[in-house]
Design a protein around this motif. Structure first.
Motif, short mmCIF file in Angstrom:
data_model
loop_
_atom_site.label_atom_id
_atom_site.label_comp_id
_atom_site.label_asym_id
_atom_site.label_seq_id
_atom_site.Cartn_x
_atom_site.Cartn_y
_atom_site.Cartn_z
N ALA A 340 0.84 -1.21 0.00
CA ALA A 340 0.00 0.00 0.00
C ALA A 340 0.87 1.25 0.00
O ALA A 340 0.70 2.16 -0.83
CB ALA A 340 -0.94 -0.01 1.21
N LEU A 341 1.83 1.31 0.93
CA LEU A 341 2.69 2.48 1.05
C LEU A 341 3.57 2.63 -0.19
O LEU A 341 3.75 3.74 -0.72
CB LEU A 341 3.56 2.35 2.30
N LEU A 342 4.12 1.51 -0.68
CA LEU A 342 4.99 1.56 -1.85
C LEU A 342 4.22 1.99 -3.09
O LEU A 342 4.72 2.80 -3.90
CB LEU A 342 5.63 0.18 -2.05
N THR A 343 3.02 1.46 -3.26
CA THR A 343 2.21 1.82 -4.43
C THR A 343 1.83 3.29 -4.40
O THR A 343 1.89 3.98 -5.43
CB THR A 343 0.95 0.94 -4.49
N GLU A 344 1.44 3.79 -3.24
CA GLU A 344 1.10 5.21 -3.12
C GLU A 344 2.29 6.09 -3.48
O GLU A 344 2.15 7.12 -4.14
CB GLU A 344 0.63 5.52 -1.69
N HIS A 345 3.48 5.67 -3.05
CA HIS A 345 4.68 6.44 -3.37
C HIS A 345 4.94 6.44 -4.87
O HIS A 345 5.25 7.49 -5.46
CB HIS A 345 5.88 5.83 -2.63
N ILE A 346 4.82 5.28 -5.51
CA ILE A 346 5.08 5.19 -6.96
C ILE A 346 4.03 5.98 -7.73
O ILE A 346 4.34 6.67 -8.71
CB ILE A 346 5.10 3.72 -7.41
N ILE A 347 2.76 5.91 -7.30
CA ILE A 347 1.70 6.69 -7.94
C ILE A 347 2.04 8.18 -7.90
O ILE A 347 1.90 8.89 -8.90
CB ILE A 347 0.34 6.43 -7.25
N SER A 348 2.48 8.65 -6.75
CA SER A 348 2.84 10.06 -6.59
C SER A 348 4.00 10.43 -7.50
O SER A 348 3.98 11.48 -8.15
CB SER A 348 3.17 10.35 -5.13
N GLU A 349 5.03 9.58 -7.55
CA GLU A 349 6.20 9.86 -8.39
C GLU A 349 5.84 9.86 -9.86
O GLU A 349 6.30 10.71 -10.63
CB GLU A 349 7.31 8.83 -8.11
N VAL A 350 5.03 8.89 -10.29
CA VAL A 350 4.63 8.81 -11.69
C VAL A 350 3.80 10.03 -12.08
O VAL A 350 4.00 10.62 -13.15
CB VAL A 350 3.86 7.50 -11.96
N ALA A 351 2.87 10.41 -11.22
CA ALA A 351 2.04 11.57 -11.50
C ALA A 351 2.88 12.84 -11.61
O ALA A 351 2.64 13.70 -12.47
CB ALA A 351 0.97 11.73 -10.42
N LYS A 352 3.87 12.95 -10.74
CA LYS A 352 4.76 14.12 -10.78
C LYS A 352 5.56 14.15 -12.07
O LYS A 352 5.72 15.20 -12.71
CB LYS A 352 5.69 14.08 -9.57
N THR A 353 6.04 12.98 -12.50
CA THR A 353 6.84 12.89 -13.73
C THR A 353 6.00 13.17 -14.96
O THR A 353 6.43 13.87 -15.89
CB THR A 353 7.49 11.51 -13.84
N GLU A 354 4.78 12.59 -14.99
CA GLU A 354 3.93 12.72 -16.17
C GLU A 354 3.10 13.99 -16.17
O GLU A 354 2.44 14.31 -17.17
CB GLU A 354 2.99 11.50 -16.25
N GLY A 355 3.10 14.72 -15.06
CA GLY A 355 2.31 15.94 -14.99
C GLY A 355 0.82 15.69 -14.92
O GLY A 355 0.02 16.46 -15.46
N THR A 356 0.44 14.60 -14.24
CA THR A 356 -0.97 14.24 -14.09
C THR A 356 -1.35 14.23 -12.61
O THR A 356 -0.49 14.32 -11.74
CB THR A 356 -1.26 12.86 -14.69
N LEU A 357 -2.65 14.10 -12.35
CA LEU A 357 -3.12 14.00 -10.98
C LEU A 357 -2.91 12.58 -10.46
O LEU A 357 -3.14 11.61 -11.20
CB LEU A 357 -4.60 14.37 -10.88
N PRO A 358 -2.46 12.41 -9.23
CA PRO A 358 -2.27 11.06 -8.69
C PRO A 358 -3.58 10.28 -8.63
O PRO A 358 -4.61 10.83 -8.25
CB PRO A 358 -1.70 11.31 -7.28
#
Length: 482
Positions: A340-358
């Motif tokens: 759960a914690l790892l997935t939330e972190h990756i979602i946040s990082e991907v959204a930041k990189t792609e310029g999308t909402l988490p």
């Protein structure tokens, strides 16, 4: 004006003086100002405002009410203990009793006063005490900043609180101050390079080089050029002399050299590595003399070097040198409580990189992730989330958005893409998406963000029937790219 500007403009420091008694407050402010300090008069304790807190080195409390307010602020924010507090005049037993009654839970000791000023103290005594308190405050703050920086560096991106991750953190803490070689061992897809960076960052507060060399690309022809360096005869406007290109060992001097995928080094390359790291010296063509290897060596491997030695695929002496300290990185399958914690972190990082909402991770999505066998470890999870974020415009990461892609060979087995041409990779992506969309060309084109006619042309070139022709309605399975 921030604290550094104040400290640079002063010979001594900044002091908060807190009292409701205006005359008493002005008297003490004048006394401290005459001693060369900058004073900040306050009618009441107001630590909640960061600018006021940051502008002072120490705080002097002059009356019972300010002391009571300070104890209350400590109850709610223990970080206020970082600023030394002085009582002037000294805190009497009667005042202590008044402070601690009316439901106050803070003890006198927990307030951590730096010292108590007495009216009968000489001017020199007061000055020395204030200077000591200010020096203590600045050193404490500097120490806290350094500890915070080190903790942030050493724990960044190492996400999770499972027992195996805690053990990994403890193991890293045990070896960061040792200068011996370290071997990081884990399954493909595990974050071995990340652990190497954490070890490096934990060792050095200041900037030191971190150099990586992929042992899979080293050959007997280029290994010495890569590690030791070489001269090139490029034309230069400054000199006709050949240009020296330093090797990775020289580039990593004073820092860390990472031997990535050392298990893939060939036996001849292993012999050259053994010659360098056994004696910890190498011959420098630039200086025409032996030089010491002045860097820490961290190796990564997806296979046990002991097993390779037993199969005569790795030199025993080199394995002994590289495995002086060994860290085993746990598999994602062994720490699914961190998902759960790892997935939330990756979602946040991907959204930041792609310029999308988490995306919002739902409970059914998390359950699907927990049930999956992560053969590609963390790398597979990262690839999955990046892919879903790319092809699914929804706001949730749920079972519906994950089910078409979880376990996909294209996502889990990233090593299968190595050696493929761009055309083959494109074909594999299109065919996989087409199959998961059940042969629906409109959905496939939308997911791939290409035109429908372009998609139809690609599919015809792969041997699929034209749209509306025989067998065009059948459901396709993923074909392996040629």
């Amino acid at each position: 004006m921030n604290i550094k500007q104040i400290q640079n403009s002063l010979s001594r420091g900044a002091i908060q003086v807190v009292s409701q008694d205006r005359i008493r407050r002005l008297e003490v402010c004048a006394q401290f100002s005459n001693l060369g300090y900058t004073v900040i008069p306050l009618a009441e304790v107001n630590f909640s405002q960061a600018p006021l807190r940051a502008r002072a080195d120490v705080c002097v409390l002059l009356d019972q009410k300010s002391i009571s307010e300070f104890t209350l602020s400590v109850d709610h924010d223990n970080q206020q203990n970082l600023i030394p507090v002085l009582f002037y005049p000294a805190l009497t037993n009667e005042t202590q009793k008044e402070v601690l009654k009316s439901g106050q839970t803070t003890s006198y000791e927990s307030m951590i006063p730096f010292a108590e000023l007495n009216p009968q103290d000489s001017v020199d005594s007061i000055r020395r005490l204030l200077d000591s308190a200010i020096k203590y405050a600045r050193l404490s703050q500097e120490c806290a900043d350094l500890i915070s920086e080190l903790n942030e560096r050493s724990s960044r991106r190492l996400i999770g609180y499972s027992q195996v991750i805690q053990t990994l953190r403890d193991r890293i803490a045990d070896i960061i101050h040792l200068k011996c070689p370290v071997l990081l061992q884990g399954v493909p897809g595990s974050e071995l390079s990340l652990i190497a960076e954490i070890i490096h960052d934990s060792m050095f507060i200041d900037s030191h080089p971190l150099i990586k060399v992929n042992c899979n690309t080293l050959t007997t022809e280029n290994v010495e050029r890569e590690l030791i360096g070489f001269y090139s005869h490029e034309e230069s406007s400054y000199s006709d002399e050949p240009v020296w290109n330093p090797g990775r060992i020289e580039q990593a001097e004073g820092g860390t050299l990472i031997l990535d995928q050392v298990n893939l080094a060939s036996l001849p390359v292993q012999g050259i590595l053994l010659k360098i790291f056994e004696n910890e010296t190498y011959f420098s063509p630039e200086e025409k003399q032996q030089k010491n290897v002045n860097c820490r060596v961290i190796s990564t491997s997806h296979v046990s070097l002991k097993e390779l030695v037993s199969q005569n695929q790795f030199k025993r002496k080199l394995a002994v040198i590289l495995t002086e300290s060994t860290i085993s990185v746990p598999r994602l399958n062994d720490r699914k409580e961190d998902l759960a914690l790892l997935t939330e972190h990756i979602i946040s990082e991907v959204a930041k990189t792609e310029g999308t909402l988490p995306k919002l991770l739902t409970l059914d999505g998390l359950e699907m992730l927990k049930k999956h066998d992560w053969t590609g470890d963390v790398q597979e999870l990262q690839n999955l989330i990046r892919h879903v974020n790319l092809v699914d415009s929804g706001s949730r990461l749920d079972a519906a958005s994950l089910s078409p892609w979880i376990g996909s060979e294209m996502i889990s087995n990233t090593d299968s893409l190595v050696g493929m041409t761009l055309r083959e990779m494109e074909q594999k992506l299109i065919e996989s998406t087409f199959a998961r969309c059940g042969g629906n060309r409109e959905n496939t084109a939308q997911m791939l963000d290409i035109g429908l006619r372009t998609l139809s042309g690609k599919l015809r070139s792969y041997g699929y029937p034209p749209r509306g022709g025989p067998d065009s309605k059948r459901r396709f399975k993923v074909k392996r790219a040629a």
